[in-house]
Design an enzyme around this catalytic site. Structure first.
Site, PDB file in Angstrom:
ATOM      1  N   HIS B 155      35.705  38.757  36.042  1.00 33.13           N
ATOM      2  CA  HIS B 155      35.765  39.496  35.100  1.00 33.13           C
ATOM      3  C   HIS B 155      34.429  40.337  34.917  1.00 33.13           C
ATOM      4  CE1 HIS B 155      39.443  37.893  33.239  1.00 33.13           C
ATOM      5  NE2 HIS B 155      39.004  36.956  33.096  1.00 33.13           N
ATOM      6  N   CYS B 197      37.812  44.072  36.703  1.00 33.34           N
ATOM      7  CA  CYS B 197      38.003  45.372  35.721  1.00 33.34           C
ATOM      8  C   CYS B 197      36.768  46.427  35.942  1.00 33.34           C
ATOM      9  CB  CYS B 197      38.016  44.978  34.357  1.00 33.34           C
ATOM     10  SG  CYS B 197      39.444  43.945  33.927  1.00 33.34           S
TER      11      CYS B 197
END
Lengths: 513, 346
Positions: B155, B197
């Site tokens: 992440h 991301c």
């Protein structure tokens, strides 16, 4: 009165926060950095290091000596990495008589050795000997024989390509890795040498090979000559049931292993060879006993050329593999005795290349006597010492320079006392090593260069040299501002009133009717 | 008149064909690396991040298949999914709902596992400043001829990558670590892939030469996962890595595919996020670099043709061992209560 109390209260706030607090905070959050000798580090000139060495020319008459010395000097004049100190001498009559009458070069060597000290490091003797078949003859000691004055150009070529090899020395000194540097192991204080006997089918064949004695005797005698350079640890092991698919193709006379499969054999060996047990680099020597159904296995097709006596290959910075092919008779009897001399001779030849002794290509008119023993030649040892001294020195200087640049660029790395001490030790060792190299004192130069290299590596790889994580400058201010600004705000605003009160002026305008 | 045009177009096409044919030997720019390494990192833990572990293990399998040995792969996995009590298929990790390939296998070598995967350990690994008792398999022993493939997944956000749900590595720190590697000449070229991301923010701050970087999404975009495996109950693989694996399945060790084909592997229609590429720090032209420069392994083989013919069999002198007289060991029981240690008071 109340006003005075208020003013003293805000004055004490200002005193504590701004006058005491601000410098205290600055001092306690500064990064501890030891002063480093940046000017000395920036003054290093890696490309100007050179090694001096002594060369003695011994000839029968004055004219030959002069001419030979002149030619050698001319050839090595432009070389900035090695400087020769040439002395000319006439061979004393007794020795001359001996050299002319003795038939064998080895005896001639002994005679020269009796008259001059050829055991001294970093020396070399070019001696004239009339009854030579070739122009120049080089053996295992620090002596080269030449026939007469017409052999001058051959002598120069021999000194350049075999004995001194300035091209390899320049490669050791430079930052870019040349071909020789890509093959040999990087410099270090010690290596592990592991002899692995790989036996994929122990149920079909019994192998008579005493690996421990083989490595002790053969490799041990070799590395005993190199104790000044590195510390060697010798180990041996047997790896059973390690099978590998060579994708061998049939050819008349045997089988040939697929060329793309050979690198994968090294990967397969690495899985089981357990060479990661120590932090020293490991030279892997593997004897692969080829199963009977594949024997004899060759590495490539030899249609017209004569195949070499043993099938072996090596990989740069890894080690070497030798194939042991049992003969059909041995397969019948199910007992295989590998030829120890031949196999260990192959391993030695691979080991030499991996440690930095380069191949000597043949020169017209010169003969390099084939090596018939495990120990390296005396002048090869000198060449290795020179090579490693230069490489370690150059590497230490590069490390220090990049460390200085790095510590200058990234300002929040802590530099503690050990790092400072290592760097100072490295700088001092570099200076001493350079002095010794210029004075042709090779052993001392190598010792100091190794010390410099290890100190520079320790300094660069010090675990405490980690940039302060999670504390970059912009985040630092992002924490301080919301913490301190609300407190500082009224303090700063009250400064004006405070100053006015100290000067004695009334703070509030008196109400006038 | 029309015949004249046809004739003109024909000669034009033939000339193009010939000039293409002449160009083929120049197709690949020569690389000067001597070995290949891979650093594969999964930074997130917990069962619902199964896909990140599957991502990194799939890349590990591809890289191993193409030839990089385990001793030159550093695999960092933050959490154990195969032996997780919530795994309905214990001891396996799949990257596809068809569950055909078990990417965990029985020969996986994880170098940094569980809580050992931290920002500090990652930066120490890259810069080489590991504690002195670190084993060789946990060190990045690269030299100036090494091409390194760095793959990060987990992440991330704008300028940071989250490690272990509790700490972050910023893009500036990563750039500094790579600069320290360059200063010590610990790499020849680096190919940096990141699948998180807002991934492209991580390579924006790089300033060292010879780095080619690609990211699964640009700043402001999210990288999405591909599909869910209802038998396992979590998302199995991310989109970008799924299409990368599809591409790598057709790559074999002698492949002629180029890096620019790899960089174009996931168009926006498939990935739903835009793949970012940074090529200004990379000296060579990616369309002329073979993919095996980073995904395959170079291991030079030199055939030995000159064994030394040893005439006299050497015998190493064994160091003189001191004659140790064997003292027979006496064994006895210690007293049950150490009364001999207690000072008796009168």
């Amino acid at each position: 009165m109340q006003e005075a109390n208020r003013m003293w209260a805000s004055a004490s706030f200002v005193g504590v926060l701004i006058i005491i607090g601000l410098p205290l905070w600055w001092k306690t959050t500064e990064v501890y950095r030891v002063a480093l000798p940046y000017d000395k580090i920036n003054a290093f000139e890696t490309d100007s290091h050179y090694i001096s060495t002594e060369l003695t020319v011994l000839a029968n008459d004055d004219e030959t000596a002069q001419e030979v010395a002149r030619q050698i000097e001319k050839a090595f004049q432009e070389s900035d990495v090695i400087k020769l100190k040439i002395t000319k001498k006439i061979i004393p009559n007794k020795l001359q008589h001996l050299l002319d009458s003795v038939a064998d070069e080895q005896e001639a060597l002994e005679d020269v050795g009796a008259a001059f000290n050829i055991k001294k490091h970093n020396t070399f003797y070019v001696v004239q000997r009339k009854p030579l078949y070739q122009d120049v003859w080089v053996g295992t000691e620090r002596v080269a024989f030449f026939r007469d004055i017409k052999a001058c150009s051959t002598i120069v070529k021999v000194l350049e390509k075999w004995i001194y090899q300035p091209s390899v020395l320049i490669g050791a000194r430079s930052e870019i890795a040349d071909a020789a540097r890509q093959v040999r192991f990087p410099s270090g204080p010690g290596y592990h040498v592991v002899l692995s006997v790989v036996h994929p089918r122990p149920q079909e064949l019994k192998v008579n090979f005493n690996a421990r004695d083989a490595i002790e005797d053969y490799i041990g005698s070799f590395v005993d000559e190199l104790t000044e350079l590195h510390n060697f640890t010798l180990k041996s092991q047997w790896l059973h049931l390690l099978d590998f698919d060579f994708e061998a193709t049939e050819v008349p006379g045997g089988r040939v292993a697929g060329a793309e499969r050979l690198p994968l054999l090294l990967t397969r060996l690495e899985e089981r060879a357990a060479t990661h047990v120590s932090e020293r680099p490991t030279l892997n020597l593997a004897l692969y006993v080829v199963p009977c159904r594949l024997a004899p296995l060759a590495l490539q097709r030899y249609d017209k050329e004569i195949p070499p006596p043993v099938q072996a290959f090596m990989s740069p910075k890894w080690g070497g593999v030798v194939f042991g092919n049992p003969t059909p008779e041995e397969c019948e009897k199910q007992v295989y005795t590998p030829p120890v001399n031949l196999i260990m001779g192959t391993f030695l030849s691979q080991l030499r290349k991996l440690l930095g002794i380069t191949d000597k290509e043949a020169q017209a008119g010169a003969r390099l006597e084939a090596l018939r023993r495990a120990a390296p030649r005396a002048w090869e040892r000198d060449a290795l010492l020179r090579l490693r001294a230069l490489q370690q020195l150059a590497s230490a200087e590069t490390s220090l320079r990049s460390l200085a640049k790095l510590l200058g660029e990234i300002s929040n790395i802590v530099i503690n006392d050990e790092v400072g001490a290592s760097i100072n030790l490295a700088v001092e060792s570099i200076h001493r090593a350079t002095e010794h190299m210029e004075k042709a004192d090779l052993l001392e130069a190598h010792r100091y260069s190794q010390r410099a290299f290890l100190a520079a590596e320790t300094a660069f790889m010090e675990p405490s040299l980690l940039a302060l994580l999670y504390f970059p400058d912009d985040q630092k201010y992002a924490i301080y501002i919301p913490l301190f600004l609300p407190i500082m705000f009224p303090v700063v605003l009250s400064l004006k009133n405070l100053l006015l009160w100290f000067r004695g002026k009334p703070v509030h305008k008196e109400k006038t009717d | 008149m029309s015949l004249y045009y046809v004739y003109f177009i024909f000669t034009f096409l033939v000339t193009i064909k010939i000039s293409n044919a002449i160009e083929i030997p120049e197709k690949f720019q020569k690389s000067n690396h001597t070995n290949n390494w891979a650093v594969l990192v999964d930074t997130s833990r917990f069962w619902f991040n199964y896909r990140h572990v599957a991502n990194v293990l799939s890349i590990y399998r591809s890289v191993k298949r193409l030839g990089i040995p385990d001793s030159q792969i550093i695999l960092m996995i933050s959490d154990d999914m195969a032996c997780n009590p919530r795994n309905p298929r214990p001891a396996t990790i799949f990257n596809n709902a068809h569950e055909q390939i078990n990417v965990y296998g029985d020969d996986v070598e994880v170098d940094y596992r569980g809580y050992e995967v931290s920002v500090e350990n990652f930066v120490r690994l890259l810069t080489g400043r590991v504690p002195p008792d670190t084993p060789r398999s946990k060190r990045l022993l690269t030299d100036e001829g090494s091409n390194i493939l760095i793959y990060l997944t987990g992440h991330g956000g704008d300028g940071f990558l989250k490690f272990q749900d509790s700490e972050e590595i910023t893009s500036q720190e990563l750039a500094d670590a790579l600069e320290q590697m360059w200063q010590k000449r610990r790499y020849n070229e680096i190919f940096f892939i990141i699948d998180t991301c807002q991934a492209s923010s991580m390579y924006e701050k790089f300033y060292s030469p010879n780095i080619l970087a690609t990211a699964s999404s640009l700043v402001g975009e999210d990288s999405l996962s591909h599909h869910v495996d209802s038998a396992i109950g979590v998302y199995i693989i991310d989109r970008y890595t799924y299409y990368v694996l599809e591409f790598l399945e057709n790559v074999h060790p002698n492949s002629k595919k180029t890096m620019s084909e790899f960089l174009a592997v996931c168009p926006k229609s498939a990935c739903l996020s835009t793949v970012g590429v940074r090529r200004d720090l990379f000296k060579r032209d990616p369309s002329k670099v073979p993919i095996t420069d980073f995904f395959g392994s170079v291991r030079q083989i030199i055939i030995t043709t000159d064994p030394i013919d040893i005439q006299e069999i050497p015998k190493r002198k064994k160091p003189m061992s001191i004659n140790k007289t064997k003292v027979p060991e006496k064994r006895e029981y210690l007293p049950q209560f150490p009364m001999h240690l207690v000072k008796t008071t009168v």
